[in-house]
Design an enzyme around this catalytic site. Structure first.
Site, PDB file in Angstrom:
ATOM      1  N   THR A 119      85.714 -50.856   7.555  1.00 46.96           N
ATOM      2  CA  THR A 119      84.533 -51.639   7.136  1.00 46.96           C
ATOM      3  C   THR A 119      83.338 -51.113   7.926  1.00 46.96           C
ATOM      4  O   THR A 119      82.749 -50.113   7.551  1.00 46.96           O
ATOM      5  CB  THR A 119      84.758 -53.153   7.354  1.00 46.96           C
ATOM      6  OG1 THR A 119      85.221 -53.391   8.691  1.00 46.96           O
ATOM      7  CG2 THR A 119      85.777 -53.697   6.370  1.00 46.96           C
ATOM      8  N   THR A 147      88.356 -58.794  12.897  1.00 46.71           N
ATOM      9  CA  THR A 147      88.916 -58.240  11.671  1.00 46.71           C
ATOM     10  C   THR A 147      89.627 -57.011  12.135  1.00 46.71           C
ATOM     11  O   THR A 147      89.086 -55.956  12.268  1.00 46.71           O
ATOM     12  CB  THR A 147      87.858 -57.914  10.642  1.00 46.71           C
ATOM     13  OG1 THR A 147      87.203 -59.117  10.329  1.00 46.71           O
ATOM     14  CG2 THR A 147      88.430 -57.387   9.370  1.00 46.71           C
ATOM     15  N   GLU A 187      81.308 -52.888  17.176  1.00 46.32           N
ATOM     16  CA  GLU A 187      80.032 -52.713  16.466  1.00 46.32           C
ATOM     17  C   GLU A 187      78.873 -52.516  17.444  1.00 46.32           C
ATOM     18  O   GLU A 187      78.611 -53.355  18.306  1.00 46.32           O
ATOM     19  CB  GLU A 187      79.773 -53.929  15.570  1.00 46.32           C
ATOM     20  CG  GLU A 187      80.722 -53.962  14.384  1.00 46.32           C
ATOM     21  CD  GLU A 187      80.619 -55.230  13.565  1.00 46.32           C
ATOM     22  OE1 GLU A 187      81.057 -55.202  12.408  1.00 46.32           O
ATOM     23  OE2 GLU A 187      80.106 -56.234  14.079  1.00 46.32           O
ATOM     24  N   THR A 241      74.439 -57.397   3.301  1.00 43.38           N
ATOM     25  CA  THR A 241      73.458 -56.652   2.502  1.00 43.38           C
ATOM     26  C   THR A 241      73.425 -55.188   2.867  1.00 43.38           C
ATOM     27  O   THR A 241      72.738 -54.410   2.278  1.00 43.38           O
ATOM     28  CB  THR A 241      72.059 -57.243   2.685  1.00 43.38           C
ATOM     29  OG1 THR A 241      71.736 -57.240   4.095  1.00 43.38           O
ATOM     30  CG2 THR A 241      71.996 -58.652   2.169  1.00 43.38           C
TER      31      THR A 241
END
Length: 410
Positions: free
Chosen positions: A160, A197, A283, A410
């Site tokens: 992802t 995740t 991240e 988005t």
């Protein structure tokens, strides 16, 4: 054979992957769930494999977990697993559960096997329904192979916000035959396992019964996957799945087997390697942080303290800024939920001691800053409460973490 000798017997396979063990194939394709990248993959064994899994401890669990649990409960064996990215299929009610079962059915039809021989995993945005026509088309396109390209395709399909694929492989001689174990994982944000995740897939050609494989996986999870944190958020979809197809031809492994600990340690180093890769790829992260805690009453206390420290936003931001602010570390220790005497705490960044027996010590700020600018840093905490020790892994907290998660949908 002591534990040091066992670890020395375990060899890392260069450029290894989930396909390093005998009898596995993999593939990844673009089904259209993402704009252009691969988004659906599969791992398939040539013969039904013993299966074991651990799952998120979040009360909210995604539909694919229910399907995988159902599959493994049938006879403890799987032929393979089908995985999609882009959509978590979580909080999607009865429709989501039906879609997850449909994924399993489509996989079983594609590979001509009973439905219960397939597991299902999903990762991506929560609260959106799977686009089943695309899933069906993607599954029809899957052509697993045993070549490196198959593993690479699968590794890319499950990502992802990850910036890199994550894989490793190891081998060891057991019963006079070479056993291999390979792994692939994804995880970058929403990482605070008990289990993130985070999805982990491990294959091995060892012969081992499902119940004993589950014993092994449960034994190593608390020391590896459950000791990483990126942002303190526990996902709805976390799962680690292990498949053992027995193709190596060893005598079946079990806790009383004389070389059980060799297998257990191979599973441990594989899991730790994948866990650290996930933590490093948090991240927006720029560095991996390892926290080692020694001298607690119990191992559990040490692990809890280590994970609290590495999960502290203040510790993480100090690491990002290469600021040797040990006060943030001892403050995090104090709220970890375990009791200790602050007068007996020693803290080090690498080999640079910054707090000695509860009191500040003179150290070179310049040297400390230089060390904290490294891509991997180690924080060592020494106490005098007992002999319990534990390790936790995480990453720094940068400006990019906010950018990524401020516009995730988005």
């Amino acid at each position: 054979m002591n534990i040091i000798e066992q670890v020395q017997e375990i060899k890392q396979v260069n450029e290894g992957s989930i396909l390093s063990p005998i009898g596995f194939k993999a593939a990844g394709v673009h089904a259209g769930l993402r704009y252009s990248k691969k988004d659906l993959g599969a791992i398939v064994s040539e013969t039904p494999a013993s299966a074991a899994a651990v799952y998120t401890q979040n009360v909210v669990q995604a539909a694919p977990l229910a399907v995988t649990k159902d599959s493994i409960a049938k006879e403890g064996k799987l032929l393979g697993v089908i995985v999609n990215s882009a959509c978590a299929n979580a909080c999607t009610g009865q429709r989501g559960l039906s879609d997850a079962f449909e994924m399993r059915k489509l996989a079983s039809q594609k590979f001509e096997a009973d439905e219960h021989l397939f597991a299902v995993a999903s990762t991506g945005v929560i609260g959106e329904y799977l686009e089943m026509p695309k899933i069906e088309k993607g599954i029809s396109l899957l052509e697993p192979i045993s070549e490196p390209a198959g593993a690479e395709g699968f590794e890319k399909a499950i990502l992802t916000t990850d910036t890199v694929t994550k894989n490793c492989a190891y081998s060891a001689d057991i019963d006079g035959v070479t056993i291999k174990m390979g792994g692939a994982a994804k995880g970058s944000g929403m990482i605070h396992p008990n289990m993130a995740t985070m999805l982990g897939f491990i294959t091995t050609d060892a012969a081992i019964a499902p119940v004993d494989l589950q014993t092994a996986l449960s034994a190593v999870t608390d020391d590896t996957f459950n000791q990483i944190t990126v942002d303190g958020d526990c996902s709805t979809n976390d799962m680690v799945l292990v498949l053992a197809n027995g193709e190596a031809g060893n005598q079946p492994l079990h806790p009383e087997h004389p070389e059980w600990d060799v297998f257990l340690n191979m599973l441990r180093v594989t899991s730790e390697n994948l866990a650290k890769q996930i933590a490093k790829d948090g991240e927006g992260a720029t560095k991996l942080i390892e926290v080692n805690v020694h001298g607690m009453k119990t191992k559990k206390d040490a692990q809890m303290m280590g994970k609290t420290v590495v999960g502290s936003n203040l510790v993480k931001t100090a690491a990002f800024g290469a600021d040797a602010n040990w006060g943030r570390i001892i403050a995090a220790m104090g709220r970890s939920g375990v009791d200790f005497d602050p007068a007996n705490v020693t803290i080090s960044f690498g080999d640079i001691v910054v707090l000695k027996d509860g009191e500040p010590t003179v150290f070179s700020e310049e040297n400390a800053k230089q060390y904290l600018q490294e891509p991997s840093i180690s924080i060592t905490i020494q106490l005098q409460e007992g002999i319990g020790a534990g390790t936790a892994w995480g990453c720094d907290l940068s400006y990019d973490y906010v950018k990524i998660n401020g516009s995730y949908r988005t």
